[in-house]
Write an enzyme that holds these catalytic residues in place. Structure first.
Site, mmCIF file in Angstrom:
data_model
loop_
_atom_site.group_PDB
_atom_site.id
_atom_site.type_symbol
_atom_site.label_atom_id
_atom_site.label_comp_id
_atom_site.label_asym_id
_atom_site.label_seq_id
_atom_site.Cartn_x
_atom_site.Cartn_y
_atom_site.Cartn_z
ATOM 1 N N ALA A 13 5.655 -7.627 -31.737
ATOM 2 C CA ALA A 13 4.836 -8.342 -32.137
ATOM 3 C C ALA A 13 6.492 -7.933 -33.527
ATOM 4 O O ALA A 13 6.568 -7.241 -33.849
ATOM 5 C CB ALA A 13 3.810 -8.905 -32.751
ATOM 6 N N SER A 37 5.097 -5.775 -23.501
ATOM 7 C CA SER A 37 5.423 -7.502 -24.313
ATOM 8 C C SER A 37 4.978 -8.101 -22.991
ATOM 9 O O SER A 37 5.588 -7.771 -21.624
ATOM 10 C CB SER A 37 6.484 -7.125 -24.517
ATOM 11 O OG SER A 37 6.563 -8.518 -24.932
ATOM 12 N N TYR A 59 -0.380 -6.816 -20.302
ATOM 13 C CA TYR A 59 -1.486 -6.262 -21.248
ATOM 14 C C TYR A 59 -2.438 -5.043 -20.392
ATOM 15 O O TYR A 59 -3.130 -3.970 -21.073
ATOM 16 C CB TYR A 59 -1.878 -6.863 -22.152
ATOM 17 C CG TYR A 59 -1.079 -8.038 -23.453
ATOM 18 C CD1 TYR A 59 0.117 -7.686 -23.342
ATOM 19 C CD2 TYR A 59 -1.524 -9.877 -23.743
ATOM 20 C CE1 TYR A 59 1.005 -8.323 -24.264
ATOM 21 C CE2 TYR A 59 -0.801 -10.007 -24.142
ATOM 22 C CZ TYR A 59 0.562 -9.273 -24.213
ATOM 23 O OH TYR A 59 1.265 -10.493 -25.380
ATOM 24 N N LYS A 98 -4.844 -7.783 -39.650
ATOM 25 C CA LYS A 98 -5.943 -8.777 -40.519
ATOM 26 C C LYS A 98 -5.633 -10.419 -39.806
ATOM 27 O O LYS A 98 -4.241 -10.668 -39.520
ATOM 28 C CB LYS A 98 -5.471 -8.487 -41.411
ATOM 29 C CG LYS A 98 -4.583 -8.924 -42.225
ATOM 30 C CD LYS A 98 -3.596 -9.724 -41.933
ATOM 31 C CE LYS A 98 -2.086 -9.847 -42.048
ATOM 32 N NZ LYS A 98 -1.471 -11.387 -42.060
ATOM 33 N N ASP A 178 -3.115 -15.822 -43.301
ATOM 34 C CA ASP A 178 -2.356 -14.990 -43.039
ATOM 35 C C ASP A 178 -2.121 -14.196 -44.235
ATOM 36 O O ASP A 178 -1.740 -12.753 -44.331
ATOM 37 C CB ASP A 178 -0.631 -15.679 -42.746
ATOM 38 C CG ASP A 178 0.598 -14.704 -42.371
ATOM 39 O OD1 ASP A 178 0.655 -14.355 -41.545
ATOM 40 O OD2 ASP A 178 1.209 -14.995 -43.291
#
Length: 321
Positions: A13, A37, A59, A98, A178
């Site tokens: 990411a 990825s 993963y 988070k 976010d």
């Protein structure tokens, strides 16, 4: 016993690429071993740009790597619970972006897995590792502000990247998840408590909140405002007002140098804030916690408390059909 923790990263990411992967290389007690990825091109890019020893396109394969002790999860919010649990059950400690989950119930389930497996789990609020946050705590603990009666905290920016997961409701997008989680966490930093009531309003675009404000009240009457958004000019700011004084914290969640303003009856003073390396220090503390068998800076009790507040706010919102 080794003094280095071997790290794996689930997902290439943007925050991993720009911030956390470089931070792992700067932490003296951490070593990047593998990145997974699902996009082979991104895996190849990671191997090239970060000299990553191993890359995986599944993963599951990274979690099966016996050389990896800790996993960082920067996946979309809706995927945090599944992959954090799978990582802990595979024997890995987990630093998870988070918000740690979509709601407090998910966070409690994740915390239970952490306790059952004996693997650390921490929510990645990197701003807590800044000199600015340390100075805020010092001011609060000094008592110079007196009894805290009001807190105001804001985090907003203009989101102008197309096709971002932040704008996709099915992935846990929206401003509250976010950036709103930062002001909520700041309330926890200052009070250490959970509010008892809440009123909130939000503006929506394409199914996600892009402009949100909430008023929260605590049992002793203290009132706090939080604001977040990504449809207008950026600002991070906080103020804490007590019976004896007031503190203003510009750039609250950032790590460059500056100053905190404290106003009291005996005058105004500026508390200097040193530049910090928040992502490196977050990785270093989590690695040290693993090596030393202790809790990291942010506890799961605090994380669950913060998720409960996010739940309170979300329960007040009327999402358009």
């Amino acid at each position: 016993m080794s003094d280095i923790v071997n790290w794996g990263v689930l997902g290439y990411a943007r925050i991993a690429r720009l911030n956390v992967l470089p931070a792992i290389s700067r932490a003296a007690n951490a070593r990047l071993v593998a990145v997974a990825s699902r996009d082979p091109a991104k895996a190849a890019e990671c191997a090239r740009d970060f000299k990553c020893e191993r890359t995986y396109t599944r993963y599951e394969d990274l979690l099966a790597d016996k050389d990896i002790q800790a996993v960082y999860i920067p996946l979309p919010n809706s995927m945090h619970k599944e992959w954090a649990i799978r990582a802990m059950e595979a024997g890995k400690h987990v630093l998870c972006e988070k918000p740690i989950a979509m709601n407090a119930s998910e966070a409690r389930e994740m915390a239970e897995v952490s306790r059952r497996t004996g693997k650390l789990l921490m929510e990645a609020f990197m701003y807590r590792y800044t000199d600015r946050s340390r100075r805020v705590r010092e001011v609060i603990e000094s008592g110079v502000l007196g009894e805290i009666r009001h807190i105001n905290a804001t985090f907003r920016f203009l989101l102008d990247r197309p096709n971002t997961i932040k704008a996709q409701p099915e992935l846990g997008g929206g401003a509250l998840y976010d950036v709103g989680c930062y002001p909520v966490n700041f309330l926890s930093l200052v009070t250490g408590r959970t509010p008892v009531s809440c009123h909130a309003l939000a503006e929506y675009e394409n199914g996600v909140d892009v402009n949100l404000s909430a008023v929260l009240q605590y049992e002793d009457g203290l009132i706090a405002n939080i604001h977040c958004g990504f449809n207008a000019y950026g600002k991070t700011f906080a103020e804490v007002i007590g019976t004896k004084g007031m503190m203003e914290v510009a750039d609250t969640f950032l790590d460059f140098r500056g100053g905190i303003q404290v106003y009291a009856k005996d005058g105004t003073r500026t508390i200097p804030v040193a530049e910090s390396d928040r992502y490196r220090d977050e990785v270093a503390d989590f690695s040290a916690a693993i090596l030393e068998g202790r809790e990291p800076l942010l506890t799961l009790d605090e994380t669950i408390r913060n998720m409960e507040v996010l739940d309170m706010i979300r329960a007040q919102l009327k999402v358009p059909a």
